[in-house]
Design an enzyme around this catalytic site. Sequence first.
Site, PDB file in Angstrom:
ATOM      1  N   SER A 191     -16.501 -26.919  25.527  1.00  0.00           N
ATOM      2  CA  SER A 191     -16.735 -27.558  24.234  1.00  0.00           C
ATOM      3  C   SER A 191     -17.234 -26.593  23.159  1.00  0.00           C
ATOM      4  CB  SER A 191     -17.709 -28.713  24.459  1.00  0.00           C
ATOM      5  OG  SER A 191     -17.909 -29.438  23.299  1.00  0.00           O
ATOM      6  N   ASP A 203     -13.649 -33.154  20.610  1.00  0.00           N
ATOM      7  CA  ASP A 203     -14.143 -34.505  20.883  1.00  0.00           C
ATOM      8  C   ASP A 203     -15.319 -34.878  19.974  1.00  0.00           C
ATOM      9  OD1 ASP A 203     -16.127 -33.005  22.056  1.00  0.00           O
ATOM     10  OD2 ASP A 203     -16.117 -34.084  23.969  1.00  0.00           O
ATOM     11  N   ALA A 240     -25.323 -39.000  16.607  1.00  0.00           N
ATOM     12  CA  ALA A 240     -25.455 -38.391  15.283  1.00  0.00           C
ATOM     13  C   ALA A 240     -24.642 -37.099  15.218  1.00  0.00           C
ATOM     14  CB  ALA A 240     -26.919 -38.134  14.976  1.00  0.00           C
ATOM     15  N   ARG A 278     -38.186 -35.590  23.821  1.00  0.00           N
ATOM     16  CA  ARG A 278     -37.478 -35.795  25.091  1.00  0.00           C
ATOM     17  C   ARG A 278     -37.091 -34.443  25.681  1.00  0.00           C
ATOM     18  NH1 ARG A 278     -32.148 -34.831  23.755  1.00  0.00           N
ATOM     19  NH2 ARG A 278     -31.390 -35.399  25.817  1.00  0.00           N
ATOM     20  N   GLY A 287     -31.238 -32.214  28.103  1.00  0.00           N
ATOM     21  CA  GLY A 287     -30.441 -32.242  29.326  1.00  0.00           C
ATOM     22  C   GLY A 287     -29.597 -30.984  29.465  1.00  0.00           C
TER      23      GLY A 287
HETATM   24  C1  16G Z   1     -24.365 -33.409  26.142  1.00  0.00           C
HETATM   25  C2  16G Z   1     -23.803 -34.766  25.912  1.00  0.00           C
HETATM   26  C3  16G Z   1     -24.000 -35.189  24.479  1.00  0.00           C
HETATM   27  C4  16G Z   1     -25.444 -35.090  24.104  1.00  0.00           C
HETATM   28  C5  16G Z   1     -25.994 -33.718  24.416  1.00  0.00           C
HETATM   29  C6  16G Z   1     -27.496 -33.714  24.265  1.00  0.00           C
HETATM   30  C7  16G Z   1     -21.846 -35.743  26.954  1.00  0.00           C
HETATM   31  C8  16G Z   1     -20.394 -35.585  27.222  1.00  0.00           C
HETATM   32  N1  16G Z   1     -22.389 -34.791  26.214  1.00  0.00           N
HETATM   33  O1  16G Z   1     -23.656 -32.432  25.435  1.00  0.00           O
HETATM   34  O2  16G Z   1     -23.566 -36.510  24.372  1.00  0.00           O
HETATM   35  O3  16G Z   1     -25.630 -35.348  22.741  1.00  0.00           O
HETATM   36  O4  16G Z   1     -25.711 -33.408  25.758  1.00  0.00           O
HETATM   37  O5  16G Z   1     -27.999 -32.480  24.600  1.00  0.00           O
HETATM   38  O6  16G Z   1     -22.478 -36.678  27.399  1.00  0.00           O
HETATM   39  P1  16G Z   1     -29.539 -32.290  24.913  1.00  0.00           P
HETATM   40  O7  16G Z   1     -29.884 -33.146  26.089  1.00  0.00           O
HETATM   41  O8  16G Z   1     -29.693 -30.845  25.138  1.00  0.00           O
HETATM   42  O9  16G Z   1     -30.287 -32.741  23.680  1.00  0.00           O
HETATM   43 MG    MG Z   2     -16.929 -31.232  22.708  1.00  0.00          MG
END
Ligand code: 16G
Ligand code: MG
Length: 547
Positions: A65, A283, A374, A501, A504
């Site tokens: 991505s 996407d 967002a 938070r 992830g």
């Molecule tokens: C991933 C997620 C996206 C989310 C981002 C948050 C999918 C396919 N992608 O890229 O939706 O906004 O994580 O990242 O679910 P973070 O947990 O580092 O804030």
């Molecule tokens: Mg993407």
Amino acid sequence: MVHFEGVSLKSLLHPKPAGLVLQYGTAGFRTTARHLDHVMFRMGLLAALRAKKTMSTIGVMVTASHNPEEDNGVKLIDPMGEMVAVAWESYATQLTNAEQDALLTTLKDIIKQEAISMDKKAMVFVGRDTRLSSEDLSQAVLDGVSSLGDHSHDFGLVTTPQLHYLVRCQNTNGSYGNASLEGYYQKLSQAFVQITSKVNAVKLTTDQSPLRIDGANGIGALKMREMEPFLQQRLSFNLYNDGTSGRLNHLCGADYVKVQQRSPQGVEMVAGERCCSFDGDADRIVYYYHNPQGHFHLLDGDKIATLISTFIKELLTQAGLNLQLAVVQTAYANGSSTHFLQNNMKVIVECVKTGVKHLHHAAQKFDIGVYFEANGHGTVVFSDSAEEQIKGLAADPSLTEDRKSAAQMLEDTVNLVNQTVGDAISDMLLIEAVLAVRGLSVQQWDKIYTDLPNRQLKVKVADRRAIDTTDAERRATSPAGLQEAIDGIVGKYSLSRSFVRPSGTEDVVRVYAEADTQANADCLAYEVSLAVYHLAGGVGEEPKPLQ
Ligand code: 16G
Ligand code: MG
């Protein structure tokens, strides 16, 4: 019969670096491309098992991505074009992390646990983005599938949402569309041409400048070129960062524009004229423009969700269809958008945890669910019954002209949307159609509501798992005292909101703050960062106030 010895032998050609541990996260596996060959082979194996289990075609997309060019990644796609079921995410992690000598046992364990019958041949669809490493890595996926004696179809270069679409078409006997890229272009283009053909009659009042599309030097620009002839010149656009010279995602693309809050390099900005950016696998999409003073204005996923849901709601009213419409957001949605949707538009708004699958599943509970993060990832999902009612009405000969035209436009909207996953191309066409039909300029769209000033920060802590959250990540339940501290700080500012938070995808804690002014949002974010640093085991330098 499966010859497991063959699998074992083939796997030696895709050796796992001993000790390397990876996790199938919200975005699948994603890391430096050098570490992914064995992962790809094994995801080929797992996709074949999943295909046998579901007795359907499964997709495997090779992409990282919006990450830098050196990275790569892989995601599995379930039969209806959705993200793979959560239980299988952990199989993916187990299979990837099994050392060489434990690979067969792990594979057989999964077969046993899921009671998979191995006699029928499975089909796996494979696609990849434009990264240099993607070709070899997708070959490793194909090797994995064939080592189990199963079939695959290599679609080569596709956007992530195109592969999701192809998988769904294949598993629904063509009722969703043709399982080919041409089928994708035809379906979307036809719907777009149909919606916008109604516009001439009511006089096209939207700004006439061509849309500037920043392709992030990725797959999106390539696919827009392929699609162009299908659009019958109904959309005037210029492509920038089309991958012919610049580096993938470098100083361009949706993620860069959203995070940096500025226009990408390589796109010539003309005041008042609209631009959009795709991310590396197309996407995600965001829109933006410069005002006459040269100030940058961003229209993110919240603005897109508002535009689309308002359009659908008006069509439902005009068509006299009583369907439940909801917008699904995350805690990152700007407070103004939530307020506008609930109080002005009177639509149901639901807030869920970050991550596409959470939004997608929440949206499926409604007749029509519009969901957007967002950051620009989102789409619309229609329930079977909603689709039937819309189609039925559009074909009803007894309707008044007004109702009929609304019902037909709803039907075209259903066809224009890629319901499987957020899709920059499909979203862009829908946005362009809405702007054209409603005669809105990008500035008028922007003025539907005004974003509250906001700030996002990151805090490094020893272990981000120290932070636990509830209420769709809007409140922290641990460490002790953190939520009380946040509440105290938020109380000092007006129109304020803040949450924290664990990320992830990065080893940090994320802080979000919004308030009545930018200065206040900045102070709030800083103070909350400080509280995280002190209460959740911050490491390195203490956060500093923003200038
Ligand atoms: C991933 C997620 C996206 C989310 C981002 C948050 C999918 C396919 N992608 O890229 O939706 O906004 O994580 O990242 O679910 P973070 O947990 O580092 O804030
Ligand atoms: Mg993407």
